[in-house]
Design a protein around this motif. Structure first.
Motif, PDB file in Angstrom:
ATOM      1  N   GLY A  26      42.333  28.953  37.653  1.00  0.00           N
ATOM      2  CA  GLY A  26      43.676  29.681  37.728  1.00  0.00           C
ATOM      3  C   GLY A  26      43.350  31.087  37.477  1.00  0.00           C
ATOM      4  O   GLY A  26      43.580  32.040  37.768  1.00  0.00           O
ATOM      5  N   LEU A  27      42.490  31.137  36.393  1.00  0.00           N
ATOM      6  CA  LEU A  27      42.151  32.387  35.764  1.00  0.00           C
ATOM      7  C   LEU A  27      41.171  33.332  36.636  1.00  0.00           C
ATOM      8  O   LEU A  27      41.364  34.566  36.913  1.00  0.00           O
ATOM      9  CB  LEU A  27      41.104  32.300  34.494  1.00  0.00           C
ATOM     10  CG  LEU A  27      42.118  32.030  33.451  1.00  0.00           C
ATOM     11  CD1 LEU A  27      41.211  31.750  31.929  1.00  0.00           C
ATOM     12  CD2 LEU A  27      42.824  33.478  33.004  1.00  0.00           C
ATOM     13  N   CYS A  28      40.561  32.602  37.597  1.00  0.00           N
ATOM     14  CA  CYS A  28      39.515  33.365  38.575  1.00  0.00           C
ATOM     15  C   CYS A  28      40.477  33.801  39.509  1.00  0.00           C
ATOM     16  O   CYS A  28      40.388  34.980  40.005  1.00  0.00           O
ATOM     17  CB  CYS A  28      38.685  32.001  39.375  1.00  0.00           C
ATOM     18  SG  CYS A  28      37.506  32.817  40.561  1.00  0.00           S
ATOM     19  N   LYS A  29      41.516  33.057  40.243  1.00  0.00           N
ATOM     20  CA  LYS A  29      42.412  33.642  41.045  1.00  0.00           C
ATOM     21  C   LYS A  29      43.401  35.093  40.246  1.00  0.00           C
ATOM     22  O   LYS A  29      43.753  35.921  40.843  1.00  0.00           O
ATOM     23  CB  LYS A  29      43.360  32.582  41.650  1.00  0.00           C
ATOM     24  CG  LYS A  29      43.057  31.795  42.480  1.00  0.00           C
ATOM     25  CD  LYS A  29      43.891  30.708  42.974  1.00  0.00           C
ATOM     26  CE  LYS A  29      43.616  29.822  43.902  1.00  0.00           C
ATOM     27  NZ  LYS A  29      43.344  30.550  45.335  1.00  0.00           N
ATOM     28  N   SER A  30      43.538  34.753  39.086  1.00  0.00           N
ATOM     29  CA  SER A  30      44.291  35.952  38.596  1.00  0.00           C
ATOM     30  C   SER A  30      43.647  37.182  38.221  1.00  0.00           C
ATOM     31  O   SER A  30      44.163  38.266  38.369  1.00  0.00           O
ATOM     32  CB  SER A  30      44.755  35.254  37.114  1.00  0.00           C
ATOM     33  OG  SER A  30      45.542  34.357  37.026  1.00  0.00           O
ATOM     34  N   ILE A  31      42.192  37.084  38.153  1.00  0.00           N
ATOM     35  CA  ILE A  31      41.442  38.229  38.031  1.00  0.00           C
ATOM     36  C   ILE A  31      41.432  38.786  39.434  1.00  0.00           C
ATOM     37  O   ILE A  31      41.351  40.101  39.313  1.00  0.00           O
ATOM     38  CB  ILE A  31      39.815  37.633  37.456  1.00  0.00           C
ATOM     39  CG1 ILE A  31      39.844  37.303  35.900  1.00  0.00           C
ATOM     40  CG2 ILE A  31      38.980  38.940  37.671  1.00  0.00           C
ATOM     41  CD1 ILE A  31      38.560  36.687  35.757  1.00  0.00           C
ATOM     42  N   GLY A  32      41.212  37.993  40.267  1.00  0.00           N
ATOM     43  CA  GLY A  32      41.143  38.426  41.590  1.00  0.00           C
ATOM     44  C   GLY A  32      42.396  39.327  42.017  1.00  0.00           C
ATOM     45  O   GLY A  32      42.518  40.468  42.605  1.00  0.00           O
ATOM     46  N   LYS A  33      43.841  38.763  41.694  1.00  0.00           N
ATOM     47  CA  LYS A  33      44.794  39.657  41.743  1.00  0.00           C
ATOM     48  C   LYS A  33      45.064  40.751  40.974  1.00  0.00           C
ATOM     49  O   LYS A  33      45.574  41.907  41.385  1.00  0.00           O
ATOM     50  CB  LYS A  33      46.086  38.561  41.329  1.00  0.00           C
ATOM     51  CG  LYS A  33      47.276  39.137  41.767  1.00  0.00           C
ATOM     52  CD  LYS A  33      48.590  38.133  41.878  1.00  0.00           C
ATOM     53  CE  LYS A  33      49.792  38.502  41.954  1.00  0.00           C
ATOM     54  NZ  LYS A  33      51.107  37.588  41.876  1.00  0.00           N
ATOM     55  N   GLY A  34      44.553  40.475  39.521  1.00  0.00           N
ATOM     56  CA  GLY A  34      44.957  41.603  38.496  1.00  0.00           C
ATOM     57  C   GLY A  34      43.866  42.692  38.520  1.00  0.00           C
ATOM     58  O   GLY A  34      44.066  43.933  38.411  1.00  0.00           O
ATOM     59  N   CYS A  35      42.579  42.410  39.045  1.00  0.00           N
ATOM     60  CA  CYS A  35      41.578  43.282  38.799  1.00  0.00           C
ATOM     61  C   CYS A  35      40.618  43.332  39.984  1.00  0.00           C
ATOM     62  O   CYS A  35      39.513  44.001  39.667  1.00  0.00           O
ATOM     63  CB  CYS A  35      40.568  42.889  37.521  1.00  0.00           C
ATOM     64  SG  CYS A  35      41.523  42.888  35.751  1.00  0.00           S
ATOM     65  N   GLY A  36      40.832  42.824  41.071  1.00  0.00           N
ATOM     66  CA  GLY A  36      40.062  42.597  42.223  1.00  0.00           C
ATOM     67  C   GLY A  36      38.931  41.578  42.384  1.00  0.00           C
ATOM     68  O   GLY A  36      38.564  41.122  41.154  1.00  0.00           O
ATOM     69  N   GLN A  37      38.506  41.383  43.437  1.00  0.00           N
ATOM     70  CA  GLN A  37      37.511  40.326  43.841  1.00  0.00           C
ATOM     71  C   GLN A  37      36.251  40.428  42.824  1.00  0.00           C
ATOM     72  O   GLN A  37      35.536  39.417  42.424  1.00  0.00           O
ATOM     73  CB  GLN A  37      37.122  40.385  45.138  1.00  0.00           C
ATOM     74  CG  GLN A  37      38.571  39.929  45.962  1.00  0.00           C
ATOM     75  CD  GLN A  37      39.334  38.807  45.458  1.00  0.00           C
ATOM     76  OE1 GLN A  37      38.955  37.654  45.326  1.00  0.00           O
ATOM     77  NE2 GLN A  37      40.593  39.102  45.394  1.00  0.00           N
ATOM     78  N   ARG A  38      35.455  41.663  42.889  1.00  0.00           N
ATOM     79  CA  ARG A  38      34.048  41.690  41.932  1.00  0.00           C
ATOM     80  C   ARG A  38      34.306  41.350  40.609  1.00  0.00           C
ATOM     81  O   ARG A  38      33.290  40.557  40.144  1.00  0.00           O
ATOM     82  CB  ARG A  38      33.849  43.097  42.119  1.00  0.00           C
ATOM     83  CG  ARG A  38      33.395  43.721  43.388  1.00  0.00           C
ATOM     84  CD  ARG A  38      33.106  44.914  43.458  1.00  0.00           C
ATOM     85  NE  ARG A  38      32.187  45.811  44.812  1.00  0.00           N
ATOM     86  CZ  ARG A  38      31.803  46.744  44.866  1.00  0.00           C
ATOM     87  NH1 ARG A  38      31.767  47.763  43.746  1.00  0.00           N
ATOM     88  NH2 ARG A  38      31.188  47.180  45.931  1.00  0.00           N
ATOM     89  N   ALA A  39      35.476  41.512  40.040  1.00  0.00           N
ATOM     90  CA  ALA A  39      35.594  41.005  38.651  1.00  0.00           C
ATOM     91  C   ALA A  39      35.607  39.685  38.358  1.00  0.00           C
ATOM     92  O   ALA A  39      35.365  39.322  37.121  1.00  0.00           O
ATOM     93  CB  ALA A  39      36.978  41.839  38.303  1.00  0.00           C
ATOM     94  N   ARG A  40      35.805  38.965  39.399  1.00  0.00           N
ATOM     95  CA  ARG A  40      35.758  37.427  39.263  1.00  0.00           C
ATOM     96  C   ARG A  40      34.499  36.810  38.734  1.00  0.00           C
ATOM     97  O   ARG A  40      34.375  35.909  38.289  1.00  0.00           O
ATOM     98  CB  ARG A  40      36.322  36.903  40.505  1.00  0.00           C
ATOM     99  CG  ARG A  40      37.843  36.986  40.879  1.00  0.00           C
ATOM    100  CD  ARG A  40      37.976  36.646  42.384  1.00  0.00           C
ATOM    101  NE  ARG A  40      38.423  35.135  42.376  1.00  0.00           N
ATOM    102  CZ  ARG A  40      38.889  34.716  43.407  1.00  0.00           C
ATOM    103  NH1 ARG A  40      39.040  35.290  44.580  1.00  0.00           N
ATOM    104  NH2 ARG A  40      39.136  33.326  43.500  1.00  0.00           N
ATOM    105  N   SER A  41      33.386  37.524  39.400  1.00  0.00           N
ATOM    106  CA  SER A  41      32.275  36.881  38.955  1.00  0.00           C
ATOM    107  C   SER A  41      31.852  37.079  37.713  1.00  0.00           C
ATOM    108  O   SER A  41      30.960  36.558  36.934  1.00  0.00           O
ATOM    109  CB  SER A  41      31.054  37.973  39.698  1.00  0.00           C
ATOM    110  OG  SER A  41      31.204  39.411  39.070  1.00  0.00           O
ATOM    111  N   ALA A  42      32.537  37.967  36.491  1.00  0.00           N
ATOM    112  CA  ALA A  42      32.567  37.877  35.178  1.00  0.00           C
ATOM    113  C   ALA A  42      33.240  36.953  34.274  1.00  0.00           C
ATOM    114  O   ALA A  42      32.991  36.765  33.021  1.00  0.00           O
ATOM    115  CB  ALA A  42      32.842  39.165  34.589  1.00  0.00           C
ATOM    116  N   LEU A  43      33.922  36.009  35.006  1.00  0.00           N
ATOM    117  CA  LEU A  43      34.776  34.898  34.265  1.00  0.00           C
ATOM    118  C   LEU A  43      33.860  33.783  33.658  1.00  0.00           C
ATOM    119  O   LEU A  43      32.831  33.573  33.990  1.00  0.00           O
ATOM    120  CB  LEU A  43      35.411  34.211  35.067  1.00  0.00           C
ATOM    121  CG  LEU A  43      36.564  33.050  34.786  1.00  0.00           C
ATOM    122  CD1 LEU A  43      37.375  33.689  33.635  1.00  0.00           C
ATOM    123  CD2 LEU A  43      37.198  32.360  35.846  1.00  0.00           C
TER     124      LEU A  43
END
Length: 284
Positions: A26-43
């Protein structure tokens, strides 16, 4: 966060394992929605723990639905729905990752170049939760100044990271923030900093980088540092564990807190023993 906060898996109930994984996705999806797809890699899974803890203290139920994701698109899996808390945590995760990479760059670590991939994500995080990003930037700057000065006092070196976590908890919890929650998050921040210093001891010595444990103990490697200063190291961590237990017992949770109890009371001490003993995979 650095990925050190983990559960004691063999003692994790199936329901809590499902919740933990659902929060992560869920956080991965939230990062994509809130900060963009690239930011998901840092989760990291650290944030899944934070999500469980903050949702519970705020009495916010987690809505879990079976969904598909980009990496696992064939079969639906339980994923926590995006909400205001997960968007906030996604922004915090992005800012932490960005400033950590900036610190790596300052230390001459090649990983620092990847900070450029998070610049857009950081801008989005600032738009959504500027106060949280400012807390991170301020305390990371304080941390860098202490490290540049070669601080040899362990408690002093831990202070910016611990204070950062405490202030972020106040921002995230709002009216649900109490002295006990502040102290718990302060302890968690201090533990993460010490765990990272212990884990990176030999690497920092080899590269000539800053490490407060090396500056305090002046030992050539982690094994010698632990053997020569075991009593002090045990006292540092045992004091944190005791304080975590006291504060945890005095926090009002909205729901069942088996997952966060497992991580705080079992996972964190287990990870500490693994780091002290030189076995980084003992709890995996």
């Amino acid at each position: 966060m650095f990925g050190y906060i983990q559960p004691d898996a063999p003692y994790l109930f199936k329901k809590d394992e499902t919740l933990y994984k659902a929060l992560y996705c869920g956080l991965c999806k939230s990062i994509g929605k809130g900060c963009g797809q690239r930011a998901r890699s840092a989760l990291t899974f650290d944030m899944a723990f934070m999500s469980a803890l903050i949702h519970n203290i705020r009495r916010e139920d987690v809505d879990i639905k079976k969904q598909r994701c980009g990496l696992h698109w064939i079969k639906r899996r339980p994923i926590a729905s995006v909400d205001d808390t997960t968007i906030l945590l996604g922004c915090i995760n992005t800012a932490l990752a960005y400033y950590k990479l900036c610190d790596d760059k300052a230390d001459g670590d090649k990983k620092g170049i990847f900070r450029h991939f998070l610049k857009k994500g950081l801008k989005r995080a600032i738009k959504r939760h500027k106060p949280a990003v400012e807390i991170i930037a301020e305390q990371m700057k304080r941390q860098a100044e202490l490290e540049k000065a070669g601080c040899e006092v362990i408690d002093m070196a831990c202070e910016p990271t611990a204070e950062m976590m405490k202030r972020l908890s106040v921002y995230a919890l709002g009216e649900y923030s109490t002295p006990q929650t502040e102290n718990l998050f302060y302890d968690l921040g201090k533990w993460v900093y010490l765990a990272d210093a212990l884990d990176d001891y030999d690497k920092d010595v080899k590269k000539g980088g800053y490490n407060v444990l090396y500056n305090a103990f002046k030992c050539p490697d982690k094994k010698t540092a632990v053997e020569s200063n075991r009593e002090e190291i045990n006292f540092l961590f045992d004091s944190l564990f005791a304080d975590m237990r006291v504060n945890l017992a005095n926090i009002q949770f909205g729901f069942n807190h088996d997952l966060t109890d497992n991580i705080i009371l079992r996972g964190i001490p287990l990870k500490t023993r693994a780091l002290v003993g030189g076995c980084n995979n003992c709890n995996k």
